[in-house]
Write a protein that holds these residues in place. Sequence first.
Motif, PDB file in Angstrom:
ATOM      1  N   PRO A  25      43.233  42.711  14.668  1.00 61.61           N
ATOM      2  CA  PRO A  25      42.834  43.721  13.698  1.00 61.61           C
ATOM      3  C   PRO A  25      42.776  43.217  12.255  1.00 61.61           C
ATOM      4  O   PRO A  25      42.238  43.889  11.388  1.00 61.61           O
ATOM      5  CB  PRO A  25      43.891  44.824  13.858  1.00 61.61           C
ATOM      6  CG  PRO A  25      45.023  44.206  14.571  1.00 61.61           C
ATOM      7  CD  PRO A  25      44.496  43.027  15.324  1.00 61.61           C
ATOM      8  N   LYS A  26      43.299  42.042  11.996  1.00 58.76           N
ATOM      9  CA  LYS A  26      43.307  41.506  10.627  1.00 58.76           C
ATOM     10  C   LYS A  26      41.983  40.873  10.225  1.00 58.76           C
ATOM     11  O   LYS A  26      41.741  40.685   9.044  1.00 58.76           O
ATOM     12  CB  LYS A  26      44.426  40.474  10.466  1.00 58.76           C
ATOM     13  CG  LYS A  26      45.805  41.079  10.530  1.00 58.76           C
ATOM     14  CD  LYS A  26      46.854  40.031  10.331  1.00 58.76           C
ATOM     15  CE  LYS A  26      48.240  40.649  10.414  1.00 58.76           C
ATOM     16  NZ  LYS A  26      49.289  39.666  10.232  1.00 58.76           N
ATOM     17  N   SER A  27      41.156  40.534  11.188  1.00 58.52           N
ATOM     18  CA  SER A  27      39.907  39.834  10.830  1.00 58.52           C
ATOM     19  C   SER A  27      38.674  40.614  11.278  1.00 58.52           C
ATOM     20  O   SER A  27      37.777  40.079  11.905  1.00 58.52           O
ATOM     21  CB  SER A  27      39.894  38.434  11.430  1.00 58.52           C
ATOM     22  OG  SER A  27      39.825  38.513  12.832  1.00 58.52           O
ATOM     23  N   VAL A  28      38.640  41.888  10.935  1.00 55.85           N
ATOM     24  CA  VAL A  28      37.511  42.744  11.290  1.00 55.85           C
ATOM     25  C   VAL A  28      36.662  42.969  10.040  1.00 55.85           C
ATOM     26  O   VAL A  28      37.182  43.320   8.984  1.00 55.85           O
ATOM     27  CB  VAL A  28      38.013  44.104  11.852  1.00 55.85           C
ATOM     28  CG1 VAL A  28      36.848  45.031  12.125  1.00 55.85           C
ATOM     29  CG2 VAL A  28      38.841  43.885  13.101  1.00 55.85           C
ATOM     30  N   GLY A  54      34.450  43.158   1.885  1.00 57.07           N
ATOM     31  CA  GLY A  54      33.745  42.869   3.130  1.00 57.07           C
ATOM     32  C   GLY A  54      34.611  42.950   4.373  1.00 57.07           C
ATOM     33  O   GLY A  54      34.098  42.907   5.491  1.00 57.07           O
ATOM     34  N   LYS A  55      35.903  43.066   4.220  1.00 52.67           N
ATOM     35  CA  LYS A  55      36.828  43.150   5.355  1.00 52.67           C
ATOM     36  C   LYS A  55      37.383  44.562   5.464  1.00 52.67           C
ATOM     37  O   LYS A  55      37.443  45.307   4.491  1.00 52.67           O
ATOM     38  CB  LYS A  55      38.010  42.183   5.171  1.00 52.67           C
ATOM     39  CG  LYS A  55      37.633  40.734   5.244  1.00 52.67           C
ATOM     40  CD  LYS A  55      37.291  40.396   6.660  1.00 52.67           C
ATOM     41  CE  LYS A  55      37.473  38.922   6.902  1.00 52.67           C
ATOM     42  NZ  LYS A  55      37.218  38.582   8.268  1.00 52.67           N
ATOM     43  N   ALA A  56      37.821  44.896   6.665  1.00 50.56           N
ATOM     44  CA  ALA A  56      38.515  46.165   6.895  1.00 50.56           C
ATOM     45  C   ALA A  56      40.011  45.904   6.795  1.00 50.56           C
ATOM     46  O   ALA A  56      40.487  44.812   7.116  1.00 50.56           O
ATOM     47  CB  ALA A  56      38.170  46.704   8.271  1.00 50.56           C
ATOM     48  N   LYS A  57      40.746  46.896   6.351  1.00 52.17           N
ATOM     49  CA  LYS A  57      42.206  46.761   6.276  1.00 52.17           C
ATOM     50  C   LYS A  57      42.778  46.907   7.680  1.00 52.17           C
ATOM     51  O   LYS A  57      42.377  47.793   8.430  1.00 52.17           O
ATOM     52  CB  LYS A  57      42.776  47.804   5.336  1.00 52.17           C
ATOM     53  CG  LYS A  57      42.318  47.579   3.902  1.00 52.17           C
ATOM     54  CD  LYS A  57      42.965  48.538   2.959  1.00 52.17           C
ATOM     55  CE  LYS A  57      42.497  48.250   1.555  1.00 52.17           C
ATOM     56  NZ  LYS A  57      43.436  47.529   0.773  1.00 52.17           N
ATOM     57  N   ALA A  58      43.717  46.026   8.029  1.00 53.64           N
ATOM     58  CA  ALA A  58      44.253  45.970   9.396  1.00 53.64           C
ATOM     59  C   ALA A  58      44.876  47.302   9.815  1.00 53.64           C
ATOM     60  O   ALA A  58      44.682  47.742  10.948  1.00 53.64           O
ATOM     61  CB  ALA A  58      45.268  44.842   9.520  1.00 53.64           C
ATOM     62  N   TYR A  59      45.601  47.968   8.923  1.00 53.23           N
ATOM     63  CA  TYR A  59      46.237  49.225   9.314  1.00 53.23           C
ATOM     64  C   TYR A  59      45.182  50.300   9.591  1.00 53.23           C
ATOM     65  O   TYR A  59      45.371  51.163  10.445  1.00 53.23           O
ATOM     66  CB  TYR A  59      47.258  49.691   8.269  1.00 53.23           C
ATOM     67  CG  TYR A  59      46.694  50.334   7.027  1.00 53.23           C
ATOM     68  CD1 TYR A  59      46.535  51.712   6.958  1.00 53.23           C
ATOM     69  CD2 TYR A  59      46.324  49.583   5.926  1.00 53.23           C
ATOM     70  CE1 TYR A  59      46.028  52.319   5.818  1.00 53.23           C
ATOM     71  CE2 TYR A  59      45.823  50.169   4.784  1.00 53.23           C
ATOM     72  CZ  TYR A  59      45.670  51.547   4.736  1.00 53.23           C
ATOM     73  OH  TYR A  59      45.161  52.136   3.608  1.00 53.23           O
ATOM     74  N   GLN A  60      44.040  50.231   8.906  1.00 50.46           N
ATOM     75  CA  GLN A  60      42.974  51.192   9.157  1.00 50.46           C
ATOM     76  C   GLN A  60      42.268  50.899  10.474  1.00 50.46           C
ATOM     77  O   GLN A  60      41.858  51.819  11.183  1.00 50.46           O
ATOM     78  CB  GLN A  60      41.990  51.210   7.992  1.00 50.46           C
ATOM     79  CG  GLN A  60      42.610  51.794   6.739  1.00 50.46           C
ATOM     80  CD  GLN A  60      41.729  51.677   5.515  1.00 50.46           C
ATOM     81  OE1 GLN A  60      40.798  50.872   5.467  1.00 50.46           O
ATOM     82  NE2 GLN A  60      42.033  52.486   4.509  1.00 50.46           N
ATOM     83  N   VAL A  61      42.149  49.617  10.828  1.00 58.87           N
ATOM     84  CA  VAL A  61      41.599  49.253  12.132  1.00 58.87           C
ATOM     85  C   VAL A  61      42.484  49.841  13.230  1.00 58.87           C
ATOM     86  O   VAL A  61      41.993  50.440  14.191  1.00 58.87           O
ATOM     87  CB  VAL A  61      41.487  47.712  12.280  1.00 58.87           C
ATOM     88  CG1 VAL A  61      41.087  47.329  13.702  1.00 58.87           C
ATOM     89  CG2 VAL A  61      40.501  47.144  11.276  1.00 58.87           C
TER      90      VAL A  61
END
Length: 87
Positions: free
Chosen positions: A15-18, A61-68
Motif C-alpha cells: 500500500p505504500k507504493s500506489v 503523484g502517490k496515494a497515502k498508504a493509510y488511505q489505500v
Amino acid sequence: MGGIKELLGRMKQNPKSVRFQDLSNVCEHYFGKHRQGGSSHRVYKTPWQGDPRVNIQNDKGKAKAYQVKQVLSAINRLEEEHHGSEK
C-alpha cells in the motif's frame, strides 16, 4: 475488469507504493465519480450509513498508504454487503 483486480492485488501487497491515479481509478470503479475535485483531495460516496465517504489525497503523484488501506477496507465491506444480500 482484469486491470482493476490487478491493481487491487498490488495495493494489498504494497500500500505504500500506489500511484494516486491508480487508487482513483479503483475508487471510481467501486464508488462512482468523485464528488469533490480541484484540490489534492477526492471524495467518493459509499452506500452505507455513518461516515458515507472515501477520501483520498494526491501526495506528489502517490496515494497515502493509510488511505489505500481505508479504500481496501471500504471495498471489502462493499463486497461483503453485496454478497450478503445475494443469499
